[in-house]
Design an enzyme around this catalytic site. Sequence first.
Site, PDB file in Angstrom:
ATOM      1  N   ARG A   1       0.844  -1.206   0.000  1.00 19.85           N
ATOM      2  CA  ARG A   1       0.000   0.000   0.000  1.00 19.85           C
ATOM      3  C   ARG A   1       0.877   1.253   0.000  1.00 19.85           C
ATOM      4  NH1 ARG A   1      -3.853  -3.374   3.052  1.00 19.85           N
ATOM      5  NH2 ARG A   1      -2.644  -3.101   4.947  1.00 19.85           N
TER       6      ARG A   1
ATOM      7  N   ALA B   1     -16.542  -8.014  -9.185  1.00 17.82           N
ATOM      8  CA  ALA B   1     -15.466  -7.382  -9.960  1.00 17.82           C
ATOM      9  C   ALA B   1     -15.149  -8.140 -11.244  1.00 17.82           C
ATOM     10  CB  ALA B   1     -14.216  -7.263  -9.101  1.00 17.82           C
TER      11      ALA B   1
ATOM     12  N   ASP C   1      -6.406  -6.955  -6.535  1.00 18.07           N
ATOM     13  CA  ASP C   1      -6.048  -7.730  -5.327  1.00 18.07           C
ATOM     14  C   ASP C   1      -7.168  -8.721  -5.003  1.00 18.07           C
ATOM     15  OD1 ASP C   1      -4.810  -8.628  -3.047  1.00 18.07           O
ATOM     16  OD2 ASP C   1      -5.290  -6.869  -1.832  1.00 18.07           O
TER      17      ASP C   1
ATOM     18  N   CYS D   1      -2.880 -14.064  -3.836  1.00 19.94           N
ATOM     19  CA  CYS D   1      -2.622 -14.624  -2.502  1.00 19.94           C
ATOM     20  C   CYS D   1      -2.847 -16.137  -2.524  1.00 19.94           C
ATOM     21  CB  CYS D   1      -3.451 -13.924  -1.432  1.00 19.94           C
ATOM     22  SG  CYS D   1      -5.194 -13.932  -1.744  1.00 19.94           S
TER      23      CYS D   1
ATOM     24  N   ASP E   1     -15.926  -3.640  -4.663  1.00 18.97           N
ATOM     25  CA  ASP E   1     -15.879  -4.863  -3.856  1.00 18.97           C
ATOM     26  C   ASP E   1     -17.282  -5.455  -3.833  1.00 18.97           C
ATOM     27  OD1 ASP E   1     -13.571  -5.906  -1.692  1.00 18.97           O
ATOM     28  OD2 ASP E   1     -15.593  -6.651  -1.277  1.00 18.97           O
TER      29      ASP E   1
ATOM     30  N   PHE F   1     -11.391  -5.088  -5.934  1.00 20.76           N
ATOM     31  CA  PHE F   1     -11.308  -5.894  -4.711  1.00 20.76           C
ATOM     32  C   PHE F   1     -10.719  -4.999  -3.603  1.00 20.76           C
ATOM     33  CE2 PHE F   1     -10.518  -8.566  -8.443  1.00 20.76           C
ATOM     34  CZ  PHE F   1     -11.527  -9.509  -8.346  1.00 20.76           C
TER      35      PHE F   1
HETATM   36  N1  SAH Z   1      -6.835  -4.754  -1.225  1.00 22.88           N
HETATM   37  C1  SAH Z   1      -7.508  -4.962   0.014  1.00 22.88           C
HETATM   38  C2  SAH Z   1      -7.682  -6.420   0.347  1.00 22.88           C
HETATM   39  C3  SAH Z   1      -8.489  -7.189  -0.677  1.00 22.88           C
HETATM   40  S1  SAH Z   1      -8.980  -8.760  -0.117  1.00 22.88           S
HETATM   41  C4  SAH Z   1      -6.765  -4.231   1.132  1.00 22.88           C
HETATM   42  O1  SAH Z   1      -5.655  -3.708   0.918  1.00 22.88           O
HETATM   43  O2  SAH Z   1      -7.282  -4.158   2.240  1.00 22.88           O
HETATM   44  C5  SAH Z   1     -10.036  -9.315  -1.350  1.00 22.88           C
HETATM   45  C6  SAH Z   1     -11.378  -8.609  -1.419  1.00 22.88           C
HETATM   46  O3  SAH Z   1     -12.084  -9.172  -2.524  1.00 22.88           O
HETATM   47  C7  SAH Z   1     -12.301  -8.767  -0.228  1.00 22.88           C
HETATM   48  O4  SAH Z   1     -12.657  -7.500   0.256  1.00 22.88           O
HETATM   49  C8  SAH Z   1     -13.561  -9.464  -0.784  1.00 22.88           C
HETATM   50  O5  SAH Z   1     -14.777  -8.957  -0.261  1.00 22.88           O
HETATM   51  C9  SAH Z   1     -13.469  -9.100  -2.241  1.00 22.88           C
HETATM   52  N2  SAH Z   1     -14.156 -10.005  -3.185  1.00 22.88           N
HETATM   53  C10 SAH Z   1     -14.235 -11.353  -3.177  1.00 22.88           C
HETATM   54  N3  SAH Z   1     -14.895 -11.788  -4.277  1.00 22.88           N
HETATM   55  C11 SAH Z   1     -15.208 -10.688  -4.996  1.00 22.88           C
HETATM   56  C12 SAH Z   1     -15.881 -10.478  -6.237  1.00 22.88           C
HETATM   57  N4  SAH Z   1     -16.345 -11.497  -6.965  1.00 22.88           N
HETATM   58  N5  SAH Z   1     -16.027  -9.215  -6.674  1.00 22.88           N
HETATM   59  C13 SAH Z   1     -15.571  -8.172  -5.955  1.00 22.88           C
HETATM   60  N6  SAH Z   1     -14.936  -8.313  -4.785  1.00 22.88           N
HETATM   61  C14 SAH Z   1     -14.761  -9.551  -4.315  1.00 22.88           C
END
Ligand code: SAH
Length: 420
Positions: free
Chosen positions: A236, A304, A324, A364, A275, A252
């Site tokens: 970040r 997404a 992400d 991840c 998200d 995300f």
């Molecule tokens: N970048 C963020 C962490 C992301 S974790 C940070 O720095 O804090 C992954 C995220 O993807 C989660 O918030 C989850 O709710 C979201 N997610 C999971 N499936 C998804 C989808 N199909 N579309 C959009 N978001 C999704």
Amino acid sequence: MSESESVLNPPPAAVTVSSEASAIVPQVALKVRRALPFFARHPWVFEGAIHHIKGDPQPGDAVQLRSDRGEFIAWGLFNPDSNIVVRLYSWDEQIPLDETFWSARLDAALSLRRDILGLNDPDGAARLVYSESDGLSGLIVDRYRDWLLVQFTSRALASRQELLVRLLQEKLQPRGIWLRTEKGIREAEGLTLSDGTLTGNAPDRPLFIQEHDVRYGVDIVEGQKTGFFLDQRDNRLLASGVLRGPKVLDLFCYSGGFALNIAKAGHAKDILGVDISESALTMARANAELNGVGPHIRFEKADAFKYIEELVKQGERFNSIILDPPKMARHRKSVPEAIRGYERLNRLAMMLLEPNGLLLTCSCSGHVDQMMFEEMLAAAAAGAGRSVQILERRGPSADHPTAVSCLENHYLKCYLCRLI
Ligand code: SAH
């Protein structure tokens, strides 16, 4: 708590010696030619490697792992109900798994974060113990300001909960310790834990933490993962330094981590965070207000994977994009499908980027290694018809280290790429 004895300046630990060493210990004997990984300090002994067990160990009991020739290899904890029948902790026969041992292991983990990494901001958050990576297979401890969140991912260490929690309380003097158990772990390990307060007060909800220039409300009780994606801390920071607008897409986005850093750095006037989780977006919007960057960020609730396709269809363009996504390969056999998913996402993101645009793209999924990820990026670039340069290959922040004896714990990849 006094100034000199706090989460950041722990008092010396009280030490008592248990009799675990002197009792007659059960022994787990390996099959022929199965000892090598364990001499090399890999901590997981699966059933298939075991020849026989001498004695009658109960779940959670200390055992000695021995080769087929009877040589001592390591001290471990026994759990017949898990795929990992023995987790190994000490490779010195003279150092059994007593209180002195656990206390020293915790001290080593705490010292990394406090003395080497300097993650001492009293308002900050950090992972203090990361399981195998800190020689404590099955224990995760995160600090959120002056609260601790503890997760047991093994019954072996869960059966030492009282001791470990007492040691953490003595060493760190937190306002409270909250226990949380990840989905699926109870079944995998035969655990009977329920979430709740172990000591002190229940955490504030939300609890406010500071990371770099940004403040976040975090819900450690019900938020995703342990409430915040601590592993992305340094990435970040990178984003706040190099990603530029005017238009930025944070796909995300969870509680707004990347988007807020870029907005706070003043590098973009039009940031879109997407998200699928309503509760994540509620936190993200509140965090944008908290940091005074509300006017520059919009958050939208959408899937997404579909949303990005719409953006391409509408001919949208961005200067920087963060991808992400959640873990896409849970097992080795789901890797090909996960790679296809990553490739599609990355191809569409590349199509959305302006010339000279930057892509911060993450995975991840531990089963998708660096090579696979880079080959995926090449395929995505070819599909998008773009030339792409990798500027940086990164992993998680250093409070999520990797033990070289257990590379399985290295899961997070984060690539900074430039599109020409
Ligand atoms: N970048 C963020 C962490 C992301 S974790 C940070 O720095 O804090 C992954 C995220 O993807 C989660 O918030 C989850 O709710 C979201 N997610 C999971 N499936 C998804 C989808 N199909 N579309 C959009 N978001 C999704």
